[in-house]
Design a protein around this motif. Sequence first.
Motif, short mmCIF file in Angstrom:
data_model
loop_
_atom_site.label_atom_id
_atom_site.label_comp_id
_atom_site.label_asym_id
_atom_site.label_seq_id
_atom_site.Cartn_x
_atom_site.Cartn_y
_atom_site.Cartn_z
N LYS A 1 0.79 -1.19 0.03
CA LYS A 1 0.12 0.14 -0.07
C LYS A 1 0.88 1.37 -0.08
CE LYS A 1 -3.47 2.12 2.95
NZ LYS A 1 -4.18 2.15 3.99
N VAL A 2 1.99 1.16 0.69
CA VAL A 2 2.84 2.44 0.76
C VAL A 2 3.90 2.26 -0.48
CG1 VAL A 2 4.76 3.51 2.19
CG2 VAL A 2 2.62 2.64 3.28
N ALA A 3 4.64 1.23 -0.53
CA ALA A 3 5.65 1.19 -1.49
C ALA A 3 5.36 1.12 -2.99
CB ALA A 3 6.16 -0.26 -1.19
N LYS A 4 4.10 0.88 -3.01
CA LYS A 4 3.75 1.03 -4.60
C LYS A 4 3.44 2.46 -5.06
CE LYS A 4 -1.41 0.48 -4.59
NZ LYS A 4 -2.19 0.03 -3.56
N THR A 5 3.48 3.28 -4.03
CA THR A 5 3.24 4.66 -4.42
C THR A 5 4.67 5.21 -4.68
OG1 THR A 5 3.11 5.53 -2.13
CG2 THR A 5 1.21 4.84 -2.96
N GLY A 6 5.69 4.57 -4.35
CA GLY A 6 6.89 4.98 -4.44
C GLY A 6 7.42 5.61 -3.15
N ALA A 7 6.57 5.41 -2.15
CA ALA A 7 7.01 5.91 -0.91
C ALA A 7 7.71 5.14 -0.04
CB ALA A 7 5.89 6.61 -0.10
N GLY A 8 8.06 5.42 1.62
CA GLY A 8 8.47 4.38 2.25
C GLY A 8 9.75 3.67 1.79
N ALA A 9 10.10 2.45 1.98
CA ALA A 9 11.11 1.83 1.53
C ALA A 9 11.56 1.75 0.09
CB ALA A 9 11.44 0.27 2.14
N ALA A 10 10.40 2.06 -0.70
CA ALA A 10 10.80 2.04 -2.28
C ALA A 10 11.36 3.11 -2.58
CB ALA A 10 9.20 2.24 -2.83
N LEU A 11 11.56 4.20 -1.76
CA LEU A 11 12.58 5.29 -1.85
C LEU A 11 13.92 5.00 -2.11
CD1 LEU A 11 10.59 8.13 -0.14
CD2 LEU A 11 11.11 8.35 -2.70
N HIS B 1 16.92 0.25 10.30
CA HIS B 1 16.38 -1.14 10.66
C HIS B 1 17.25 -2.09 9.84
CE1 HIS B 1 12.86 -4.10 10.52
NE2 HIS B 1 13.82 -4.45 11.26
N ALA B 2 17.99 -2.76 10.58
CA ALA B 2 19.08 -3.55 9.74
C ALA B 2 18.58 -4.75 9.34
CB ALA B 2 20.11 -3.93 10.74
N ARG B 3 17.70 -4.70 8.10
CA ARG B 3 16.89 -5.84 7.37
C ARG B 3 16.87 -4.95 6.14
NH1 ARG B 3 14.19 -7.32 12.23
NH2 ARG B 3 14.27 -9.54 12.65
N PHE B 4 16.91 -5.69 4.90
CA PHE B 4 16.56 -5.26 3.66
C PHE B 4 15.01 -5.18 4.06
CE2 PHE B 4 20.53 -6.84 2.90
CZ PHE B 4 21.15 -5.82 2.13
N ALA B 5 14.37 -4.38 2.95
CA ALA B 5 12.85 -4.19 2.81
C ALA B 5 12.34 -5.56 2.41
CB ALA B 5 12.49 -3.04 2.01
N SER B 6 12.81 -6.12 1.59
CA SER B 6 12.45 -7.43 1.02
C SER B 6 12.23 -8.43 1.82
CB SER B 6 13.12 -8.00 -0.34
OG SER B 6 14.69 -8.10 0.36
N GLN B 7 12.95 -8.21 3.07
CA GLN B 7 12.64 -9.61 4.27
C GLN B 7 11.74 -9.10 4.93
OE1 GLN B 7 17.03 -8.52 5.55
NE2 GLN B 7 16.95 -10.41 6.29
N GLY B 8 10.82 -8.09 4.71
CA GLY B 8 9.61 -7.76 5.87
C GLY B 8 10.43 -7.65 7.37
N PHE B 9 10.08 -8.90 8.08
CA PHE B 9 10.35 -9.03 9.51
C PHE B 9 11.25 -10.52 9.64
CE2 PHE B 9 7.71 -5.67 10.20
CZ PHE B 9 8.27 -4.88 11.20
N THR B 10 11.21 -10.86 8.62
CA THR B 10 11.90 -12.21 8.64
C THR B 10 13.41 -12.26 8.89
OG1 THR B 10 12.20 -12.56 5.94
CG2 THR B 10 10.26 -13.19 6.89
N GLY B 11 13.99 -13.57 9.13
CA GLY B 11 15.20 -13.42 9.38
C GLY B 11 15.61 -12.73 10.55
N THR B 12 17.05 -12.67 10.66
CA THR B 12 17.31 -11.76 12.11
C THR B 12 17.98 -10.69 11.34
OG1 THR B 12 19.38 -13.24 12.05
CG2 THR B 12 18.14 -13.48 13.85
#
Length: 349
Positions: free
Chosen positions: A105-115, A171-182
């Motif tokens: 909802k956020v990233a598809k508008t180019g906002a948030g982590a999409a920046l 926040h030391a994760r990639f956006a593509s990870q969401g909240f997965t992994g450490t």
Amino acid sequence: MQIGNISIWPNIVLAPMAGITSHPFRVLCKRHGRVGLVITELISSQAIHYKNSKTYGMFDWTDEERPVFCQLFGADPAVMAEAARVVVGHGANGVDINMGCWVPKVAKTGAGAALLKDLCQAEAVVEAVVKAVPDVPVTVKVRSGWDSADETAPRFARAAAEIGARAVTVHARFASQGFTGTADWSVIARVREAVDGRIPVIGNGDVETPQDARRMLAETGCDGVMIGRAAMGNPWLLSQIGLFLETGVLSPEPTIFERLQVARDHARLQCEVQGEAIACRELRGLLGHYFKNFHGASYIRSALTGVKTLADIEKILDEGAEYAMKRPQEESDPEETILRDTHTSPVNA
Ligand SMILES: Cc1cc2nc3c(=O)[nH]c(=O)nc-3n(C[C@H](O)[C@H](O)[C@H](O)COP(=O)(O)O)c2cc1C
């Protein structure tokens, strides 16, 4: 930690969390000790532009919370600048730009982590906001990058510092990870190196205890630590961490009675702010976070899922207190039977 003209002490920050860090929870964290900085949940710059009344209702901070930064998201520099002026006009002590949210909802508008996939646009957003609100600090919260193909956080943080951002949170994760992994804290150290002391770097991701916070500071050299999920249902945690970092003392965990009281305070505050009907719907999930790892906890959580009024909530919490008082004499009872037998609330009938 100094963010622009604001001293942040202790160097512990409550993370922005949608649906969690509205006024009641921010205030509770402040009331239970010392918290350096609190940040609102993300607020849409577009919704501010269109003067959405629900969004204006999110400007709910009070003096008790200060310093409080308002987090904005959006990809249009002019709209972000306008929104920044509005929230500062409503008394926010600073503006945090969201470049970490990955939800479609956020990233598809180019906002948030999409920046983080378009650093020119990201820099234009920071520049516009910095110029729009010259009297307050502007900070940016990023992920490590969009995905592991490109760890953009270090070079973007350096650019943001040059443009005038006054701190960066990683926040030391990639956006593509969401909240997965450490969380991979090593990126925080690389961001620290990239900004070379020009602005503070706040580390974030998987800090759950005072010892974790100390380890993050030592391993990455970051200037401050941001706490998110571990604070849910645990507004004591940030000040416990602050105390531990300063003195090495680990304060005792809150008792069940303290938890019940704070859950009650939370419910009352939320009802005052949102009105009983809306607040109770949100409190069904929120209050459950206070009740973990003790006999009766799962019963309280499940009883809370049906509440419709503040009276329903207070009744369940009263029963929780009665149960906790009886419990030491009734160790042999199977878990939760006392509560189940005595609970008569219509919402659970
Ligand atoms: C329910 C929830 C809502 C969140 N909402 C936001 C938000 O509005 N803005 C933001 O920058 N990050 C948001 N986050 C991410 C947190 O701020 C934080 O970066 C993340 O939870 C990692 O920190 P933690 O491991 O301490 O939880 C949210 C996280 C959760 C769990």
